[in-house]
Motif scaffolding. Structure first.
Motif, PDB file in Angstrom:
ATOM      1  N   LYS A  11       0.810  -1.221   0.000  1.00 34.11           N
ATOM      2  CA  LYS A  11       0.000   0.000   0.000  1.00 34.11           C
ATOM      3  C   LYS A  11       0.844   1.273   0.000  1.00 34.11           C
ATOM      4  CE  LYS A  11      -3.774   0.077   2.458  1.00 34.11           C
ATOM      5  NZ  LYS A  11      -4.746  -0.022   3.579  1.00 34.11           N
ATOM      6  N   THR A  12       2.074   1.189   0.483  1.00 34.33           N
ATOM      7  CA  THR A  12       2.900   2.393   0.594  1.00 34.33           C
ATOM      8  C   THR A  12       3.739   2.667  -0.651  1.00 34.33           C
ATOM      9  OG1 THR A  12       4.727   1.155   1.597  1.00 34.33           O
ATOM     10  CG2 THR A  12       3.053   2.063   3.086  1.00 34.33           C
ATOM     11  N   LEU A  13       3.738   1.759  -1.602  1.00 33.80           N
ATOM     12  CA  LEU A  13       4.560   1.933  -2.813  1.00 33.80           C
ATOM     13  C   LEU A  13       3.944   2.978  -3.732  1.00 33.80           C
ATOM     14  CD1 LEU A  13       5.394  -1.800  -3.661  1.00 33.80           C
ATOM     15  CD2 LEU A  13       6.863  -0.132  -2.509  1.00 33.80           C
ATOM     16  N   ASN A  14       4.776   3.925  -4.169  1.00 35.80           N
ATOM     17  CA  ASN A  14       4.270   4.983  -5.056  1.00 35.80           C
ATOM     18  C   ASN A  14       4.647   4.734  -6.513  1.00 35.80           C
ATOM     19  OD1 ASN A  14       6.972   5.460  -4.879  1.00 35.80           O
ATOM     20  ND2 ASN A  14       6.807   7.653  -4.385  1.00 35.80           N
ATOM     21  N   ILE A  15       4.679   3.472  -6.895  1.00 30.45           N
ATOM     22  CA  ILE A  15       4.948   3.073  -8.278  1.00 30.45           C
ATOM     23  C   ILE A  15       3.790   2.182  -8.749  1.00 30.45           C
ATOM     24  CG2 ILE A  15       7.455   3.211  -8.003  1.00 30.45           C
ATOM     25  CD1 ILE A  15       7.521   0.189  -7.716  1.00 30.45           C
ATOM     26  N   PRO A  16       3.636   1.989 -10.048  1.00 32.45           N
ATOM     27  CA  PRO A  16       2.531   1.153 -10.539  1.00 32.45           C
ATOM     28  C   PRO A  16       2.579  -0.264  -9.963  1.00 32.45           C
ATOM     29  CG  PRO A  16       3.481   2.410 -12.335  1.00 32.45           C
ATOM     30  CD  PRO A  16       4.376   2.625 -11.157  1.00 32.45           C
ATOM     31  N   LEU A  17       1.413  -0.790  -9.659  1.00 31.45           N
ATOM     32  CA  LEU A  17       1.287  -2.131  -9.093  1.00 31.45           C
ATOM     33  C   LEU A  17       0.639  -3.060 -10.117  1.00 31.45           C
ATOM     34  CD1 LEU A  17      -0.230  -1.251  -5.589  1.00 31.45           C
ATOM     35  CD2 LEU A  17       2.196  -1.352  -6.241  1.00 31.45           C
ATOM     36  N   ILE A  18       1.139  -4.291 -10.173  1.00 32.84           N
ATOM     37  CA  ILE A  18       0.534  -5.324 -11.005  1.00 32.84           C
ATOM     38  C   ILE A  18       0.089  -6.441 -10.078  1.00 32.84           C
ATOM     39  CG2 ILE A  18       0.867  -6.938 -12.914  1.00 32.84           C
ATOM     40  CD1 ILE A  18       3.071  -5.133 -13.956  1.00 32.84           C
ATOM     41  N   LEU A  19      -1.200  -6.708 -10.074  1.00 31.67           N
ATOM     42  CA  LEU A  19      -1.768  -7.684  -9.148  1.00 31.67           C
ATOM     43  C   LEU A  19      -2.401  -8.838  -9.918  1.00 31.67           C
ATOM     44  CD1 LEU A  19      -3.541  -5.288  -6.604  1.00 31.67           C
ATOM     45  CD2 LEU A  19      -1.269  -6.302  -6.426  1.00 31.67           C
ATOM     46  N   GLY A  20      -2.070 -10.058  -9.533  1.00 28.25           N
ATOM     47  CA  GLY A  20      -2.647 -11.230 -10.148  1.00 28.25           C
ATOM     48  C   GLY A  20      -4.033 -11.509  -9.600  1.00 28.25           C
ATOM     49  N   VAL A  21      -4.966 -11.808 -10.505  1.00 28.39           N
ATOM     50  CA  VAL A  21      -6.354 -12.072 -10.134  1.00 28.39           C
ATOM     51  C   VAL A  21      -6.735 -13.450 -10.667  1.00 28.39           C
ATOM     52  CG1 VAL A  21      -8.740 -11.278 -10.307  1.00 28.39           C
ATOM     53  CG2 VAL A  21      -6.870  -9.614 -10.295  1.00 28.39           C
ATOM     54  N   THR A  22      -7.346 -14.268  -9.822  1.00 31.44           N
ATOM     55  CA  THR A  22      -7.756 -15.608 -10.233  1.00 31.44           C
ATOM     56  C   THR A  22      -9.277 -15.683 -10.361  1.00 31.44           C
ATOM     57  OG1 THR A  22      -7.908 -16.419  -7.960  1.00 31.44           O
ATOM     58  CG2 THR A  22      -5.773 -16.669  -9.082  1.00 31.44           C
ATOM     59  N   ALA A  23      -9.698 -16.687 -11.107  1.00 32.76           N
ATOM     60  CA  ALA A  23     -11.134 -16.967 -11.241  1.00 32.76           C
ATOM     61  C   ALA A  23     -11.292 -18.474 -11.361  1.00 32.76           C
ATOM     62  CB  ALA A  23     -11.710 -16.264 -12.461  1.00 32.76           C
ATOM     63  N   ASP A  24     -12.047 -19.073 -10.453  1.00 27.96           N
ATOM     64  CA  ASP A  24     -12.212 -20.524 -10.513  1.00 27.96           C
ATOM     65  C   ASP A  24     -13.210 -20.902 -11.600  1.00 27.96           C
ATOM     66  OD1 ASP A  24     -14.775 -20.103  -9.497  1.00 27.96           O
ATOM     67  OD2 ASP A  24     -14.187 -20.584  -7.440  1.00 27.96           O
ATOM     68  N   ARG A  25     -13.526 -22.167 -11.701  1.00 27.82           N
ATOM     69  CA  ARG A  25     -14.399 -22.638 -12.777  1.00 27.82           C
ATOM     70  C   ARG A  25     -15.802 -22.061 -12.694  1.00 27.82           C
ATOM     71  NH1 ARG A  25     -12.508 -29.028 -12.635  1.00 27.82           N
ATOM     72  NH2 ARG A  25     -10.434 -28.684 -13.564  1.00 27.82           N
ATOM     73  N   ASP A  26     -16.181 -21.616 -11.518  1.00 23.36           N
ATOM     74  CA  ASP A  26     -17.500 -21.011 -11.346  1.00 23.36           C
ATOM     75  C   ASP A  26     -17.471 -19.501 -11.534  1.00 23.36           C
ATOM     76  OD1 ASP A  26     -18.667 -23.491 -10.725  1.00 23.36           O
ATOM     77  OD2 ASP A  26     -17.999 -23.328  -8.636  1.00 23.36           O
ATOM     78  N   GLY A  27     -16.271 -18.976 -11.867  1.00 23.05           N
ATOM     79  CA  GLY A  27     -16.161 -17.542 -12.111  1.00 23.05           C
ATOM     80  C   GLY A  27     -15.962 -16.703 -10.878  1.00 23.05           C
ATOM     81  N   ASN A  28     -15.697 -17.323  -9.741  1.00 21.87           N
ATOM     82  CA  ASN A  28     -15.477 -16.566  -8.504  1.00 21.87           C
ATOM     83  C   ASN A  28     -14.118 -15.876  -8.550  1.00 21.87           C
ATOM     84  OD1 ASN A  28     -17.930 -17.432  -7.257  1.00 21.87           O
ATOM     85  ND2 ASN A  28     -16.960 -19.431  -6.936  1.00 21.87           N
TER      86      ASN A  28
END
Length: 475
Positions: A11-28
């Motif tokens: 949260k304290t980083l002042n540079i662009p962040l790349i975050l991985g997002v997952t989705a299971d077979r049900d789309g959650n």
């Protein structure tokens, strides 16, 4: 040069962040490394689908100017999770277009963390040599302190990344600037300061020593062909591998002239040579305990009064006579001379790589290489480990009947449309003299004519370098 460092508080980083997002077979949807952001990501329209990359303003309590959410899909059930991480990190780095990045992905071990680091590095590449407006160079990649890769692993990432960037730069270069002689000089310069010996056969030496295939292809251009031999030989090597690369710096098709639309991107017909030369450089930097020799057969295939004609008969380096029935089937001619030289040194393995046939793209698409020969399975397994798509293909002997000539030992192309990829492989097989050998046709994956995807940019891709190094490391 890109450096890798750690962070502890996202949260304290002042540079662009790349975050991985997952989705299971049900789309959650989930943001595994920062679950509180799941609703924020969902409200921004993020689905977590593999291949997705979406830039969004940062949440109000984050110092970062913006966040790039990248989809990992159903990571737990992915056949190649490391490659999914690598591709997502690359897509995020490309979209961010920043000099500094921080990445937070669900990495359960250092192998996964290395994949993220590698993907981000490769995805941050852009070719802007001829552009007046330059994009920022990616100089720093920040990763979580937990599972941060060891220095040796990151050093390998940096060495392979540099080799891939150099391949991409060479492939993307204007063909008026990059021709056989300048490609040879580039390899000479790259080898300086490394335990790599470079020998170059110029036009006169090629003619005098009977390199009939290379001479025939390059004779029509004012910028004459060369053969480059690069040798890395550590003390007491445990094995010896020979790499042969097609180096057609521009392919007009010769008298079997390509139509204009097909001639576009033919600056990339030297991708095999660029890859094999940089594989030697990378092997030397890594200090691999294997002798690695590359044979780069470089020429321009042009039309002129001195160019090879259809119906000409040429004598190859190994003495085989070849009837030229298609001057646009030139790559196999230069490769055959390179393979003949490689065979003479009796290596444990020969691998040739070339943007060789349009039939490869028809058969396997633009992202997957076709691999043939007695060592095809070895290359295929290395490709799977590296995350580069390849498929082992047969060399049906009955197809070789179409290479029979009435006036020479062989003809350089067939009379039928079908089986073009394995037919080229069968032509090359003749020159291997039974050596353990893999032929890798990268007509599709060597140059990306479509949109960028994952860590793969538009244009030169650097495909094959990581697989080759993996293969060499395991000899």
């Amino acid at each position: 040069m890109t450096t890798f460092t750690t962070f502890s508080d996202l949260k304290t980083l002042n540079i662009p962040l790349i975050l991985g997002v997952t989705a299971d077979r049900d789309g959650n949807l989930q943001v595994p490394t920062f679950p509180a952001l799941a609703d924020f990501a969902r409200s921004a329209g993020v689905t977590g689908k593999a291949g997705e990359a979406q830039r969004s303003p940062s949440p109000h309590d984050f110092a970062s100017p913006y966040v790039v959410f990248v989809g990992l899909g159903d990571l737990e059930n992915h056949s190649f999770p490391a490659e999914a991480l690598r591709a997502a990190a690359g897509a995020g780095a490309r979209l961010a277009e920043a000099s500094e990045l921080a990445l937070s992905f669900p990495t359960s071990d250092t192998t996964a963390a290395v994949a993220v680091a590698e993907g981000a590095l490769l995805g941050g590449y852009h070719f802007d040599k001829y552009l007046t407006k330059k994009k920022p160079l990616l100089k720093q990649i920040m990763l979580p302190a937990e599972n941060f890769p060891a220095a040796e692993s990151l050093n390998r990432v940096e060495i392979l990344g540099k080799a891939i960037f150099d391949i991409r730069d060479l492939v993307n270069a204007s063909p008026s600037a990059l021709y056989p002689e300048t490609l040879a000089k580039w390899m000479e310069k790259a080898a300086r300061g490394l335990p790599v010996k470079v020998k170059i056969w110029d036009w006169e030496a090629l003619k005098a020593e009977g390199f009939g295939g290379i001479v025939a292809v390059g004779r029509g251009s004012k910028r004459k062909p060369v053969l480059v031999k690069m040798t890395y030989e550590p003390e007491n090597p445990r094995a010896q591998v020979a790499l042969v690369g097609k180096g057609i710096t521009f392919d007009s098709g010769g008298y079997s002239l390509k139509p204009s639309n097909s001639m576009a991107t033919m600056k990339s017909d030297m991708t095999g040579a660029a890859t094999m030369g940089n594989a030697v450089i990378a092997a030397a930097k890594l200090g691999l305990p294997v002798k690695v020799t590359a044979w780069l057969a470089c020429a321009e295939n042009m039309v002129s009064g001195g160019a090879t004609r259809v119906d000409d008969v040429i004598i190859m380096k190994d003495g085989t006579s070849v009837e030229v029935t298609n001057t646009d089937a030139e790559g196999r001619l230069v490769l055959a001379d390179g393979i003949a030289m490689a065979v003479g040194e009796k290596p444990d393995l020969i691998v040739d790589m070339a943007t060789l046939t349009g039939a490869q793209i028809v058969a396997l698409g633009s992202r997957m290489a076709g691999v043939m020969g007695s060592a095809k399975d070895d290359y295929f397994e290395a490709a799977k480990r590296s995350g580069e798509m390849a498929w082992p293909c047969p060399l049906p002997e009955h197809l070789a009947d179409d290479l029979k000539s009435d006036i020479a030992d062989l003809r350089n192309s067939g009379t039928k449309r079908e089986g073009g990829m394995p037919l080229a492989g069968l032509f090359l097989k003749h020159f291997t003299k039974g050596a353990r050998w893999a032929h890798v046709d990268i007509a599709g994956p060597g140059f990306n004519k479509g949109s960028a995807w994952g860590y793969t940019p538009k244009g030169g891709t650097g495909y094959g370098l990581r697989t080759l190094i993996d293969l060499i490391e395991r000899l």
